[in-house]
Design an enzyme around this catalytic site. Sequence first.
Site, mmCIF file in Angstrom:
data_model
loop_
_atom_site.group_PDB
_atom_site.id
_atom_site.type_symbol
_atom_site.label_atom_id
_atom_site.label_comp_id
_atom_site.label_asym_id
_atom_site.label_seq_id
_atom_site.Cartn_x
_atom_site.Cartn_y
_atom_site.Cartn_z
ATOM 1 N N TYR A 7 0.854 -1.191 0.000
ATOM 2 C CA TYR A 7 0.000 0.000 0.000
ATOM 3 C C TYR A 7 0.885 1.234 0.000
ATOM 4 C CZ TYR A 7 0.930 1.176 4.886
ATOM 5 O OH TYR A 7 1.528 1.539 6.057
ATOM 6 N N CYS A 8 0.285 2.388 -0.353
ATOM 7 C CA CYS A 8 1.045 3.631 -0.251
ATOM 8 C C CYS A 8 0.136 4.731 0.288
ATOM 9 C CB CYS A 8 1.716 3.994 -1.569
ATOM 10 S SG CYS A 8 0.658 3.951 -3.029
#
Lengths: 221, 221
Positions: free
Chosen positions: A177-178
């Site tokens: 994820y970011c």
Amino acid sequence: MNPNRRFKDEIYDQFSRIGKAVSSPKRLELLDILCQGERTVENLARETSLTVANTSQHLQVLKNSRLVEQEKKGLYVVYRPAPMVCEFFFSMRKIAENRIAEIEQIKNRFLEGKKGMEPVDRDALIKRIQKEEVTILDVRPPEEFRAGHISGAVSVPLQELELMLAKLPKTREIVAYCRGPYCVLSVQAVELLNKKGYHAVRLEEGVQDWRAMGLPVASGE
Amino acid sequence: MNPNRRFKDEIYDQFSRIGKAVSSPKRLELLDILCQGERTVENLARETSLTVANTSQHLQVLKNSRLVEQEKKGLYVVYRPAPMVCEFFFSMRKIAENRIAEIEQIKNRFLEGKKGMEPVDRDALIKRIQKEEVTILDVRPPEEFRAGHISGAVSVPLQELELMLAKLPKTREIVAYCRGPYCVLSVQAVELLNKKGYHAVRLEEGVQDWRAMGLPVASGE
DNA sequence: CTATTATTCAAGCAATTAATTGAATAGTAT
DNA sequence: ATACTATTCAATTAATTGCTTGAATAATAG
């Protein structure tokens, strides 16, 4: 002019300062990034592909409409969102996502043909994350990880991913994820991982969304 | 261009459609009015001191960014806010009020020297309203009263106030309200009432704020 | 002090926007 | 049909905005 009319014109004129600030795509991108944590002008310029002078000008506009605050730290000027601004930005994003169909289309077109990007059963994925059945990678720059990350996530900035591959389990599923649905770091990470034979999927949510869902967030380390 | 950059540009460009829509003072005024209930173009033009053609153009902009919806009713076109739009507008208003000092100044300058407009102890006033110790006047146009009003309020549109004076108690305190802090109907009502010897004060809150505070709202009649 | 680096300022050009005007369209009533 | 009304469209003008470029400012290091 009628004083009542004048009053209204003056008031709505002030309100529109907020609107004008968020009427530029680049300023929205700046706000989005700032909501991940404070930044210098140069850093923001790099992230947004703007010239430094242009970035500085946009930041002045945001400052004049009181949406960001600045602080001089030595040679650098650090910008951060003013209180309530991120909530406001998210409510704007939400309304855009809900009402502007083009956004979904652009997203689909961009992700089309990429492995591990197919919309997964989000709730099931979140359950597996909570049960620690998967490895969670936070692929943002390390400062952002420090400022706040999903509990149990490991910091592996995208730039270092290739070097760190050896340390990742080939058998266990990896979730990357970011910053949220419009950040492409996790997209690139998942692409690379799958090309190298790992089983990786992308989590669209960012830390903010994660926290908003009432799920545990950690910071530091 | 780099496809990642292109994706971001396209996404933030879509987000900015919402921002552009709320970057014009007149469009904000239109939205504010529409959040009181649906309106025809002509009606909106009158309220905002715009020409009909200009109003129509602004409404097209709002429609293209999906902030309002329209429906043809016979000869008229009725506009109303899209779902979530009023919440968004209120969050924008709130951020503006909190962060832009000029708004308070403009308000004070406008109300300066007017009787009954001094900032009252709001909570005490609300308590007296709830205890029905005062007469509450809703001085908005009757359609708006019908669409929703403070429980216990009496509909006395500003235009008819002068004719209705005889029916109002001279001894009991009167509280007038309209659409909210930037609506001048209640200001005018309180001015008139005080000039005629009544004891009147203004309630800044509108129905939306009233409802948001969890206080009772009625409709119809 | 001088050099270096981060940021801001100032001027100019191209593109966009708000408001005005007059004409066009679409319903309604006669 | 014809007249009438509400709304929209189209063209024009003035003002504003975004971006670029090159110079100015401010903090730090040598």
